[in-house]
Design a protein around this motif. Structure first.
Motif, PDB file in Angstrom:
ATOM      1  N   UNK A 124      59.728  33.229  65.530  1.00  0.00           N
ATOM      2  CA  UNK A 124      59.733  33.672  64.139  1.00  0.00           C
ATOM      3  C   UNK A 124      59.572  35.167  63.999  1.00  0.00           C
ATOM      4  N   UNK A 125      59.742  35.909  65.088  1.00  0.00           N
ATOM      5  CA  UNK A 125      59.584  37.352  65.052  1.00  0.00           C
ATOM      6  C   UNK A 125      60.795  37.987  64.362  1.00  0.00           C
ATOM      7  N   UNK A 126      60.688  39.228  63.970  1.00  0.00           N
ATOM      8  CA  UNK A 126      61.638  39.892  63.077  1.00  0.00           C
ATOM      9  C   UNK A 126      63.116  39.674  63.413  1.00  0.00           C
ATOM     10  N   UNK A 127      63.608  39.945  64.638  1.00  0.00           N
ATOM     11  CA  UNK A 127      65.047  39.745  64.864  1.00  0.00           C
ATOM     12  C   UNK A 127      65.494  38.304  64.615  1.00  0.00           C
ATOM     13  N   UNK A 128      64.718  37.340  65.077  1.00  0.00           N
ATOM     14  CA  UNK A 128      65.065  35.934  64.847  1.00  0.00           C
ATOM     15  C   UNK A 128      64.971  35.591  63.364  1.00  0.00           C
ATOM     16  N   UNK A 129      63.937  36.113  62.703  1.00  0.00           N
ATOM     17  CA  UNK A 129      63.751  35.840  61.281  1.00  0.00           C
ATOM     18  C   UNK A 129      64.939  36.371  60.477  1.00  0.00           C
ATOM     19  N   UNK A 130      65.336  37.594  60.765  1.00  0.00           N
ATOM     20  CA  UNK A 130      66.449  38.213  60.026  1.00  0.00           C
ATOM     21  C   UNK A 130      67.748  37.437  60.243  1.00  0.00           C
ATOM     22  N   UNK A 131      67.915  36.879  61.432  1.00  0.00           N
ATOM     23  CA  UNK A 131      69.165  36.195  61.762  1.00  0.00           C
ATOM     24  C   UNK A 131      69.120  34.682  61.534  1.00  0.00           C
ATOM     25  N   UNK A 132      68.108  34.209  60.799  1.00  0.00           N
ATOM     26  CA  UNK A 132      68.152  32.829  60.350  1.00  0.00           C
ATOM     27  C   UNK A 132      67.155  31.859  60.958  1.00  0.00           C
ATOM     28  N   UNK A 133      66.097  32.345  61.579  1.00  0.00           N
ATOM     29  CA  UNK A 133      65.128  31.447  62.209  1.00  0.00           C
ATOM     30  C   UNK A 133      64.533  30.456  61.212  1.00  0.00           C
ATOM     31  N   UNK A 134      64.276  30.907  59.983  1.00  0.00           N
ATOM     32  CA  UNK A 134      63.643  30.002  59.028  1.00  0.00           C
ATOM     33  C   UNK A 134      64.614  28.958  58.481  1.00  0.00           C
ATOM     34  N   UNK A 135      65.912  29.273  58.489  1.00  0.00           N
ATOM     35  CA  UNK A 135      66.903  28.237  58.167  1.00  0.00           C
ATOM     36  C   UNK A 135      66.884  27.161  59.249  1.00  0.00           C
ATOM     37  N   UNK A 136      66.779  27.604  60.499  1.00  0.00           N
ATOM     38  CA  UNK A 136      66.726  26.666  61.625  1.00  0.00           C
ATOM     39  C   UNK A 136      65.425  25.859  61.570  1.00  0.00           C
ATOM     40  N   UNK A 137      64.317  26.526  61.260  1.00  0.00           N
ATOM     41  CA  UNK A 137      63.044  25.829  61.130  1.00  0.00           C
ATOM     42  C   UNK A 137      63.140  24.729  60.070  1.00  0.00           C
ATOM     43  N   UNK A 138      63.690  25.070  58.924  1.00  0.00           N
ATOM     44  CA  UNK A 138      63.839  24.089  57.855  1.00  0.00           C
ATOM     45  C   UNK A 138      64.707  22.916  58.275  1.00  0.00           C
ATOM     46  N   UNK A 139      65.775  23.204  59.012  1.00  0.00           N
ATOM     47  CA  UNK A 139      66.664  22.137  59.485  1.00  0.00           C
ATOM     48  C   UNK A 139      65.949  21.225  60.481  1.00  0.00           C
ATOM     49  N   UNK A 140      65.164  21.814  61.379  1.00  0.00           N
ATOM     50  CA  UNK A 140      64.416  21.014  62.357  1.00  0.00           C
ATOM     51  C   UNK A 140      63.397  20.139  61.636  1.00  0.00           C
ATOM     52  N   UNK A 141      62.660  20.738  60.710  1.00  0.00           N
ATOM     53  CA  UNK A 141      61.645  19.976  59.969  1.00  0.00           C
ATOM     54  C   UNK A 141      62.278  18.812  59.216  1.00  0.00           C
ATOM     55  N   UNK A 142      63.400  19.084  58.560  1.00  0.00           N
ATOM     56  CA  UNK A 142      64.066  18.030  57.794  1.00  0.00           C
ATOM     57  C   UNK A 142      64.638  16.962  58.725  1.00  0.00           C
ATOM     58  N   UNK A 143      65.265  17.375  59.816  1.00  0.00           N
ATOM     59  CA  UNK A 143      65.918  16.428  60.723  1.00  0.00           C
ATOM     60  C   UNK A 143      64.902  15.539  61.444  1.00  0.00           C
ATOM     61  N   UNK A 144      63.777  16.122  61.851  1.00  0.00           N
ATOM     62  CA  UNK A 144      62.775  15.356  62.598  1.00  0.00           C
ATOM     63  C   UNK A 144      61.671  14.770  61.720  1.00  0.00           C
TER      64      UNK A 144
END
Length: 198
Positions: A124-144
């Motif tokens: 969740x650090x800045x480069x990952x956050x800027x490039x969509x880490x929280x979209x991926x987090x939301x998808x993982x949370x929803x999927x699992x």
């Protein structure tokens, strides 16, 4: 109150500003049904061979240098590092158990609570956050159907957000157990999760 020493805009903050509740959850051990000192722990025969190989790397007077690799070995055997494993490592290294606890609580790579078969660590650090880490987090949370710090009911997946995993150029990324997955999209992440299920 500290003196201002000639500066007009000095902000004085307390030394400790993190949540006491978070600190307690991170560093204090609380006995549970599956994690207390009375539960016996032994390395497997195969892993005892590895213990002796690890100990040979260090002078006899410095067995405590083996604490980190022995914690890793215990975690690979059990999937996490229970209190009884830490006590066994203290015994092997001939140190006070507190020496092992200090290492296990300082480094986030040691899981002191049970985790799923697949431990998903999302950067969740800045480069990952800027490039969509929280979209991926939301998808993982929803999927699992789990949130950060949780494990699926079947014990298959655990999810946590971590700081930099060192692959900033290929952000966003996740680490699952020992493997890195980089340049992720929501779609590629869901496909990865589905592949791991089968």
């Amino acid at each position: 109150r500290l003196p201002v020493l000639g500066r007009q805009n000095v902000v004085v903050r307390p030394f400790h500003s993190s949540s006491a509740q978070l600190a307690e959850a991170t560093y204090q051990h609380h006995d549970s049904v599956d994690n207390h000192a009375d539960i016996p722990f032994e390395f497997s025969d195969e892993n005892y061979d590895k213990v002796f190989t690890i100990l040979k790397k260090y002078p006899k007077a410095f067995k405590q240098s083996a604490i980190m690799p022995l914690l890793d070995l215990a975690q690979r055997q059990e999937g996490w590092v229970p209190l009884s494993a830490m006590n066994k490592i203290a015994e092997i290294c001939e140190v006070a158990p507190m020496r092992v606890y200090e290492v296990a609580t300082f480094y986030t790579m040691y899981n002191r609570k049970k985790v799923g078969k697949y431990l998903i660590q999302l950067c969740g650090t800045t480069p990952c956050m800027i490039l969509g880490a929280y979209d991926i987090l939301g998808a993982i949370e929803k999927h699992l159907g789990i949130g950060k710090g949780e494990t699926t009911s079947d014990g298959m997946f655990s999810l946590m957000e971590v700081e930099c995993l060192g692959a900033c150029v290929n952000a966003p990324m996740i680490q699952i157990n020992d493997d890195f997955f980089e340049d992720l999209t929501v779609e590629s992440t869901i496909k990865l999760l589905e592949d791991l299920k089968h």
